[in-house]
Design an enzyme around this catalytic site. Structure first.
Site, PDB file in Angstrom:
ATOM      1  N   GLY A 199       0.846  -1.185   0.000  1.00 28.29           N
ATOM      2  CA  GLY A 199       0.000   0.000   0.000  1.00 28.29           C
ATOM      3  C   GLY A 199       0.881   1.234   0.000  1.00 28.29           C
ATOM      4  O   GLY A 199       2.033   1.181   0.440  1.00 28.29           O
ATOM      5  N   GLN A 201       3.164   9.982   1.082  1.00 33.27           N
ATOM      6  CA  GLN A 201       4.422   9.243   1.189  1.00 33.27           C
ATOM      7  C   GLN A 201       5.366   9.521   0.023  1.00 33.27           C
ATOM      8  O   GLN A 201       6.542   9.188   0.096  1.00 33.27           O
ATOM      9  CB  GLN A 201       4.160   7.743   1.294  1.00 33.27           C
ATOM     10  CG  GLN A 201       3.480   7.354   2.597  1.00 33.27           C
ATOM     11  CD  GLN A 201       3.252   5.878   2.668  1.00 33.27           C
ATOM     12  OE1 GLN A 201       2.227   5.384   2.206  1.00 33.27           O
ATOM     13  NE2 GLN A 201       4.220   5.168   3.238  1.00 33.27           N
ATOM     14  N   CYS A 223       6.041   0.277   7.783  1.00 33.88           N
ATOM     15  CA  CYS A 223       5.655   1.362   6.879  1.00 33.88           C
ATOM     16  C   CYS A 223       6.873   1.789   6.074  1.00 33.88           C
ATOM     17  O   CYS A 223       7.968   1.931   6.625  1.00 33.88           O
ATOM     18  CB  CYS A 223       5.119   2.542   7.697  1.00 33.88           C
ATOM     19  SG  CYS A 223       4.603   3.953   6.700  1.00 33.88           S
ATOM     20  N   LEU A 224       6.663   2.010   4.788  1.00 35.47           N
ATOM     21  CA  LEU A 224       7.771   2.442   3.936  1.00 35.47           C
ATOM     22  C   LEU A 224       8.325   3.798   4.367  1.00 35.47           C
ATOM     23  O   LEU A 224       9.485   4.096   4.113  1.00 35.47           O
ATOM     24  CB  LEU A 224       7.316   2.495   2.476  1.00 35.47           C
ATOM     25  CG  LEU A 224       6.928   1.149   1.857  1.00 35.47           C
ATOM     26  CD1 LEU A 224       6.350   1.356   0.461  1.00 35.47           C
ATOM     27  CD2 LEU A 224       8.107   0.210   1.820  1.00 35.47           C
ATOM     28  N   HIS A 250      -4.502   1.546   7.375  1.00 33.02           N
ATOM     29  CA  HIS A 250      -3.148   2.091   7.445  1.00 33.02           C
ATOM     30  C   HIS A 250      -2.991   3.239   6.439  1.00 33.02           C
ATOM     31  O   HIS A 250      -2.496   4.314   6.787  1.00 33.02           O
ATOM     32  CB  HIS A 250      -2.142   0.967   7.166  1.00 33.02           C
ATOM     33  CG  HIS A 250      -0.721   1.389   7.176  1.00 33.02           C
ATOM     34  ND1 HIS A 250       0.157   1.028   8.185  1.00 33.02           N
ATOM     35  CD2 HIS A 250       0.016   2.138   6.319  1.00 33.02           C
ATOM     36  CE1 HIS A 250       1.350   1.533   7.937  1.00 33.02           C
ATOM     37  NE2 HIS A 250       1.289   2.216   6.800  1.00 33.02           N
ATOM     38  N   GLU A 251      -3.408   3.002   5.204  1.00 31.62           N
ATOM     39  CA  GLU A 251      -3.263   4.034   4.168  1.00 31.62           C
ATOM     40  C   GLU A 251      -4.209   5.209   4.420  1.00 31.62           C
ATOM     41  O   GLU A 251      -3.833   6.361   4.198  1.00 31.62           O
ATOM     42  CB  GLU A 251      -3.486   3.441   2.776  1.00 31.62           C
ATOM     43  CG  GLU A 251      -2.523   2.325   2.405  1.00 31.62           C
ATOM     44  CD  GLU A 251      -1.057   2.660   2.621  1.00 31.62           C
ATOM     45  OE1 GLU A 251      -0.660   3.842   2.484  1.00 31.62           O
ATOM     46  OE2 GLU A 251      -0.288   1.733   2.936  1.00 31.62           O
ATOM     47  N   HIS A 260      -2.643   7.613   6.724  1.00 34.18           N
ATOM     48  CA  HIS A 260      -1.672   8.515   6.083  1.00 34.18           C
ATOM     49  C   HIS A 260      -2.350   9.779   5.569  1.00 34.18           C
ATOM     50  O   HIS A 260      -1.776  10.868   5.636  1.00 34.18           O
ATOM     51  CB  HIS A 260      -0.953   7.821   4.922  1.00 34.18           C
ATOM     52  CG  HIS A 260       0.206   6.990   5.323  1.00 34.18           C
ATOM     53  ND1 HIS A 260       1.340   7.517   5.906  1.00 34.18           N
ATOM     54  CD2 HIS A 260       0.418   5.658   5.217  1.00 34.18           C
ATOM     55  CE1 HIS A 260       2.197   6.543   6.143  1.00 34.18           C
ATOM     56  NE2 HIS A 260       1.669   5.402   5.739  1.00 34.18           N
TER      57      HIS A 260
END
Length: 160
Positions: free
Chosen positions: A46, A51, A91-92, A133-134, A137
Site C-alpha cells: 500500500g 508518502q 511502513c515504507l 493504514h493508508e 496517512h
C-alpha cells in the site's frame, strides 16, 4: 510512470491532513500510476500520496501483490468498522520499525477510482488493515501513533 522517492519520518508532509481531490484530471491518473510503480519498487502492499510528497487524498493498496489487482482510493471515507485485529505492521515511510497494531477487523470504505467513479469496498483481514493504514496517512497519522505512549518511547526509530 516513474518511481518517486519516498518521504520518511519526520518529513512534515507525513503529519498533515491531505487535501481532497477536486478534479479528476490526467494529473490524478499519473499520481495513481506513480504510486503503484513506487509501491512495487519498494516491495510495499500500500502507498498513500503523502508518502511521495503529494498533498492529495489518494492511496493504492494491493496486499496480494499481483499486478493489475490494485485498489485505488481517491477521497476515501471510512463508513464503518467492526471487530478487533492485531497485526505486526511496518511502513515504507518509517523504515526498520515494526510493531503490533490493533485495528478493526472489518471495514467499509467509500471513495472514487482514478477516473472519479464512486465505489464502496467492504474488506476484512489484511486488506482491511491496509485500507486503515493508508487512510491514516491521509489524516497525517503514522502507524507508530497508534502505539501506547510507553511503547513509542522504546520503539527503535531510524537514524538519519
Amino acid at each position: 510512470m516513474p518511481v518517486r522517492p519516498l518521504c520518511l519520518e519526520p518529513q512534515p508532509v507525513l503529519r498533515a491532513a491531505a487535501c481532497r481531490v477536486r478534479a479528476f484530471t490526467d494529473d490524478v491518473r499519473r499520481l495513481v500510476d506513480d504510486l503503484i510503480e513506487t509501491m512495487y519498487a519498494n516491495d510495499g502492499i500500500g502507498l498513500a500520496a503523502p508518502q511521495i510528497g503529494r498533498d492529495a487524498q489518494v492511496f493504492v493498496a494491493n496486499p496480494s501483490r499481483h499486478p493489475g489487482q490494485e485498489l485505488v482510493m481517491v477521497n476515501p471515507a471510512l463508513e464503518w468498522s467492526a471487530g478487533r485485529a492485531g497485526i505486526v505492521e511496518g511502513c515504507l515511510s518509517v523504515p526498520d520499525v515494526w510493531a503490533k497494531i490493533r485495528r478493526a477487523a472489518r471495514v467499509r470504505m467509500h471513495g472514487c477510482d482514478a477516473a472519479g467513479a464512486a465505489y464502496t469496498v467492504t474488506a476484512e483481514g489484511l486488506l482491511a488493515i491496509v485500507l486503515q493504514h493508508e487512510f491514516d496517512h491521509l489524516q497525517g497519522r503514522l502507524f507508530i501513533d497508534r502505539l501506547p505512549w510507553w511503547r513509542r518511547l522504546t520503539t527503535r526509530r531510524p537514524t538519519r
